[in-house]
Design a protein around this motif. Structure first.
Motif, PDB file in Angstrom:
ATOM      1  N   LEU A  69       0.655  -1.306   0.071  1.00  0.00           N
ATOM      2  CA  LEU A  69      -0.059   0.182  -0.083  1.00  0.00           C
ATOM      3  C   LEU A  69       0.760   1.176   0.087  1.00  0.00           C
ATOM      4  O   LEU A  69       0.438   2.333  -0.683  1.00  0.00           O
ATOM      5  CB  LEU A  69      -1.047   0.193   1.252  1.00  0.00           C
ATOM      6  N   GLY A  70       2.020   1.141   0.663  1.00  0.00           N
ATOM      7  CA  GLY A  70       2.846   2.123   0.664  1.00  0.00           C
ATOM      8  C   GLY A  70       3.347   2.721  -0.366  1.00  0.00           C
ATOM      9  O   GLY A  70       3.521   3.718  -1.112  1.00  0.00           O
ATOM     10  N   LEU A  71       3.715   1.639  -1.215  1.00  0.00           N
ATOM     11  CA  LEU A  71       4.433   2.003  -2.459  1.00  0.00           C
ATOM     12  C   LEU A  71       3.539   2.360  -3.639  1.00  0.00           C
ATOM     13  O   LEU A  71       3.875   3.371  -4.368  1.00  0.00           O
ATOM     14  CB  LEU A  71       5.221   0.603  -2.998  1.00  0.00           C
ATOM     15  N   VAL A  72       2.349   1.655  -3.419  1.00  0.00           N
ATOM     16  CA  VAL A  72       1.249   2.390  -4.355  1.00  0.00           C
ATOM     17  C   VAL A  72       0.914   4.038  -4.093  1.00  0.00           C
ATOM     18  O   VAL A  72       0.794   4.661  -5.066  1.00  0.00           O
ATOM     19  CB  VAL A  72      -0.065   1.587  -4.220  1.00  0.00           C
ATOM     20  N   ILE A  73       0.868   4.113  -2.617  1.00  0.00           N
ATOM     21  CA  ILE A  73       0.665   5.641  -2.140  1.00  0.00           C
ATOM     22  C   ILE A  73       1.662   6.562  -2.663  1.00  0.00           C
ATOM     23  O   ILE A  73       1.259   7.468  -3.444  1.00  0.00           O
ATOM     24  CB  ILE A  73       0.581   5.749  -0.790  1.00  0.00           C
ATOM     25  N   VAL A  74       2.923   6.390  -2.635  1.00  0.00           N
ATOM     26  CA  VAL A  74       4.023   7.067  -2.815  1.00  0.00           C
ATOM     27  C   VAL A  74       4.269   7.273  -4.615  1.00  0.00           C
ATOM     28  O   VAL A  74       4.262   8.185  -5.002  1.00  0.00           O
ATOM     29  CB  VAL A  74       5.478   6.547  -2.387  1.00  0.00           C
ATOM     30  N   GLY A  75       4.063   5.964  -4.985  1.00  0.00           N
ATOM     31  CA  GLY A  75       4.079   6.028  -6.797  1.00  0.00           C
ATOM     32  C   GLY A  75       3.046   6.551  -7.298  1.00  0.00           C
ATOM     33  O   GLY A  75       3.255   7.269  -8.373  1.00  0.00           O
ATOM     34  N   GLY A  76       1.707   6.298  -6.934  1.00  0.00           N
ATOM     35  CA  GLY A  76       0.564   6.714  -7.676  1.00  0.00           C
ATOM     36  C   GLY A  76       0.352   8.314  -7.376  1.00  0.00           C
ATOM     37  O   GLY A  76      -0.567   8.746  -8.293  1.00  0.00           O
ATOM     38  N   SER A  77       0.625   8.849  -6.256  1.00  0.00           N
ATOM     39  CA  SER A  77       0.481  10.173  -6.057  1.00  0.00           C
ATOM     40  C   SER A  77       1.941  11.186  -6.037  1.00  0.00           C
ATOM     41  O   SER A  77       1.843  12.166  -5.829  1.00  0.00           O
ATOM     42  CB  SER A  77      -0.326  10.643  -4.851  1.00  0.00           C
ATOM     43  N   GLY A  78       2.886  10.231  -6.021  1.00  0.00           N
ATOM     44  CA  GLY A  78       4.120  11.186  -5.710  1.00  0.00           C
ATOM     45  C   GLY A  78       5.363  10.929  -7.059  1.00  0.00           C
ATOM     46  O   GLY A  78       5.032  11.515  -7.849  1.00  0.00           O
TER      47      GLY A  78
END
Length: 296
Positions: A69-78
């Motif tokens: 989930l953390g990787l998706v959050i950082v990648g998907g919005s960052g």
């Protein structure tokens, strides 16, 4: 109560204005003296610094947050999302990006929800997604007079990828339990660190750019989009509800199209106006905002 609704409405309009301004500022930046890496460094430097008390206190990785989930959050919005959108804006006009991005993102979001999480949207919502798809088809197929059609298509393809990233981030954030400001601090830290490492190998144009240009991008990319919009959207949701905030958010295509045409000199057309209108209506219907506003 009236004062709260006025505050929520003001913050919702301000948030949408910032979102549209970010698209316009990024389009201007990548077509003048900056590249996607420069934009990423500028975009996440401000949240990295201003939100440092949050990630310093709570850690650079929120406790209990699964790695996936953390990787998706950082990648998907960052970092990944910023790279792809900035590159897309080098090829596609801001007026198109501001319309396609929220429209395609809405469609990706429902497809992920249905395929992965077993969501079952009702008929009205599917009608809304159909209206969005119609607007997207009109925009991509009926735009006259593009200077380099093949180049614009590259931009469109990148936007489809970026929309998928943001839709994935939306689902991941909802299931992570993170507050918006915590997610912004978490994303800001890892995205800035990632861009700084990339810049060590690719170099950056920031040091050679005029100070005024850098400051303008710091304001639009970092301060307004990276910090203030996160806060104002949260205030809007608290005072007028998520449905009301979503309704105002649907205005992003209109604001982006107006800015692209009148500030950047992009070509306007009846097909662009029709596409923007259809995407706005479709987003409001698909989000449920239109039905709730009509009931009120």
């Amino acid at each position: 109560m009236v004062e709260n609704r006025l505050l929520g409405t003001f913050c919702a309009v301000l948030t949408v204005t910032i979102w549209a301004s970010w698209i316009i500022a990024t389009r201007y930046a990548v077509t003048t003296r900056f590249n996607a890496i420069d934009i990423g460094l500028i975009r996440f430097f401000v949240p990295f610094v201003l939100l440092s008390p949050i990630w310093w206190k709570r850690g650079i990785w929120p406790r209990g947050l699964p790695i996936g989930l953390g990787l998706v959050i950082v990648g998907g919005s960052g970092v990944a999302y910023s790279l792809v959108v900035a590159t897309a804006l080098k090829f596609a006009p801001a007026s198109h990006v501001g319309t396609l991005l929220p429209g395609v993102m809405s469609i990706w979001a429902v497809l992920i929800g249905v395929a992965v999480f077993g969501e079952r949207p009702n008929v009205i919502r599917w009608v809304g997604y159909g209206v969005i798809a119609t607007g997207i088809i009109i925009l991509t197929a009926l735009q006259p007079g593009q200077a380099d059609e093949d180049t614009v298509i590259v931009g469109y393809a990148l936007l489809v990828c970026a929309a998928f990233m943001w839709a994935s981030y939306t689902h991941a954030l909802r299931r992570s339990g993170l507050q918006a400001i915590d997610a912004a601090a978490f994303t800001g830290f890892w995205s800035f660190v990632s861009f700084a490492v990339i810049a060590l190998f690719t170099g950056t144009n920031i040091v050679e750019a005029p100070l005024n240009d850098v400051l303008v991008q710091l304001v639009f990319q970092g301060l307004l989009s990276g910090v203030i919009a996160v806060v104002t959207y949260g205030i809007a949701v608290r005072n007028i509800g998520s449905t009301g905030a979503a309704a105002f958010g649907a205005l992003t295509p209109a604001f982006s199209a107006l800015g692209g045409v009148f500030l950047l000199g992009e070509a306007g057309s009846m097909s662009l106006i029709l596409a923007v209108a259809l995407v706005i209506v479709g987003v409001m219907v698909a989000s449920g905002a239109a039905a709730k506003l009509l009931r009120r």
